[in-house]
Design an enzyme around this catalytic site. Structure first.
Site, PDB file in Angstrom:
ATOM      1  N   ARG A 239      37.496 -11.964   4.957  1.00  0.00           N
ATOM      2  CA  ARG A 239      38.228 -10.989   4.149  1.00  0.00           C
ATOM      3  C   ARG A 239      39.478 -10.600   4.917  1.00  0.00           C
ATOM      4  NH1 ARG A 239      35.656 -12.614   0.573  1.00  0.00           N
ATOM      5  NH2 ARG A 239      34.312 -11.494  -0.892  1.00  0.00           N
ATOM      6  N   GLU A 268      45.527  -8.781  -2.041  1.00  0.00           N
ATOM      7  CA  GLU A 268      45.534 -10.051  -2.773  1.00  0.00           C
ATOM      8  C   GLU A 268      45.820  -9.780  -4.245  1.00  0.00           C
ATOM      9  OE1 GLU A 268      42.027 -12.359  -1.928  1.00  0.00           O
ATOM     10  OE2 GLU A 268      42.368 -12.272   0.223  1.00  0.00           O
ATOM     11  N   HIS A 287      43.058 -17.704  -1.223  1.00  0.00           N
ATOM     12  CA  HIS A 287      41.623 -17.404  -1.310  1.00  0.00           C
ATOM     13  C   HIS A 287      40.851 -18.530  -2.037  1.00  0.00           C
ATOM     14  CE1 HIS A 287      38.705 -13.771  -1.081  1.00  0.00           C
ATOM     15  NE2 HIS A 287      38.039 -14.906  -1.011  1.00  0.00           N
TER      16      HIS A 287
HETATM   17  C1  DGY Z   1      33.095 -14.922  -1.593  1.00  0.00           C
HETATM   18  O1  DGY Z   1      32.221 -15.483  -2.256  1.00  0.00           O
HETATM   19  O2  DGY Z   1      32.906 -13.839  -1.052  1.00  0.00           O
HETATM   20  C2  DGY Z   1      34.407 -15.625  -1.440  1.00  0.00           C
HETATM   21  O3  DGY Z   1      35.365 -14.859  -0.842  1.00  0.00           O
HETATM   22  C3  DGY Z   1      34.874 -16.181  -2.759  1.00  0.00           C
HETATM   23  O4  DGY Z   1      34.127 -17.301  -2.978  1.00  0.00           O
END
Ligand code: DGY
Length: 327
Positions: A239, A268, A287
């Site tokens: 993240r 984002e 992402h």
């Molecule tokens: C998640 O699943 O947390 C990713 O960031 C997106 O697939």
């Protein structure tokens, strides 16, 4: 669409067809555009019994207080920092995520970023497109060696461990740090547990795979970046807010670290004119960690399975707040 007498379900965007088909017998609505607005999410939550959310949808006290009929929110992600677990439990709403099914795809992408940043793929492409390529030269766009280097993994959960497995194939020495030791993963991958400080000082590559929590917010800030080697590469496919992005920008600009491979950002979508994206030593993606057709389809099916279980009064497989379960 769907069957009006059935439970009302709202999905934050169109899912792969096999998952949409499994929702067909419900009173189904979904957002057709790119970004579901907060207002529309609140409006839909107020009449829904089930929500299938994306990682950009905040499920917090405000939403839950307005959602009197809501039984379950199924996130289409393994990460769930967009959920307020305590608030959902207070409101008796079940929350789920999609673990396991995206582990390998996300690890592939993180490792891809690691290689791309180390070996200067972005600059190589810019060089070609800019017509600068005059011929072969011994140190032209020479990057950092991956094979045999030391990889530091922050967070040795499912994805961190899958990255460690890949690193073994590159004969890398693997260090990790985490909130607890993982003896089984140590046995499987040869990863050695160290403190964050030791990891930052010794690693040629630092790859972040921890969830975003209050404890990991800005885990990598100015002091941590200063401890990294000037030849080191930072990879973030977890993240964005695990890294202090302003500090990272400064470190990359000043050459305090060699490069970064980033799939996630504090905000984002990141603005296209963000200075971070303009740096030659940044390889950035929007992402895409789990973005393969097969993985996203598995994620959607898993989220739908969780959603349907919650609506039917069964315990969902990936329940995050068992305290809210009174089966
Ligand atoms: C998640 O699943 O947390 C990713 O960031 C997106 O697939």
């Amino acid at each position: 669409m769907g069957v009006p007498s059935a439970p009302r379900v709202f999905v934050s965007g169109l899912l792969p067809a096999p998952a949409m088909e499994q929702l067909a017998e419900l009173d189904l609505g979904w957002w057709e555009g790119d970004n579901l607005s907060r207002e529309r999410l609140l409006e839909e939550a107020a009449r829904a019994q089930g929500l299938l959310t994306f990682l950009t949808d905040r499920v917090d006290e405000e939403l839950l207080a307005a959602a009197g009929r809501l039984k379950i929110v199924a996130n289409l992600a393994v990460g769930f920092d967009n959920f307020d677990l305590a608030a959902a439990t207070r409101h008796g709403v079940l929350l789920t995520n999609t673990p396991d099914v995206l582990t390998e795809a996300t690890a592939d992408l993180a490792f891809g970023l690691l290689i791309a940043a180390a070996r200067r793929f972005r600059e190589g492409r810019d060089w070609l497109e800019g017509g600068h390529w005059q011929g072969w030269r011994p140190l032209l766009l020479a990057g950092q060696e991956v094979g045999g280097a030391t990889l530091g993994i922050v967070g040795l959960g499912r994805i961190g461990r899958a990255v460690a497995r890949r690193a073994r194939g590159f004969d890398m020495r693997i260090l990790y740090t985490a909130s607890r030791r993982h003896p089984e993963a140590e046995d499987e991958t040869g990863a050695v547990f160290v403190s964050l400080g030791e990891l930052l000082e010794q690693a040629d590559f630092v790859s972040l795979h921890c969830p975003l929590t209050p404890a990991t917010h800005h885990l990598i800030g100015p002091a941590e970046l200063a401890r990294m080697k000037p030849t080191a590469v930072l990879v973030n496919a977890s993240r964005g807010a695990v890294v202090d992005q302003t500090a990272l920008l400064e470190a990359l600009r000043a050459g305090r670290i060699f490069a970064a491979g980033l799939d996630v950002f504090e905000e984002e979508p990141i603005a296209p004119d963000d200075p971070l994206l303009g740096l030659p030593n940044v390889v950035a993606l929007p992402h895409l960690g789990s973005a393969t057709v097969a993985t996203r389809t598995r994620m959607a099916l898993r989220a739908v399975e969780n959603l349907r279980a919650g609506l039917a009064g069964a315990r969902p497989r990936d329940l995050l707040n068992p305290e809210a379960w009174h089966g």
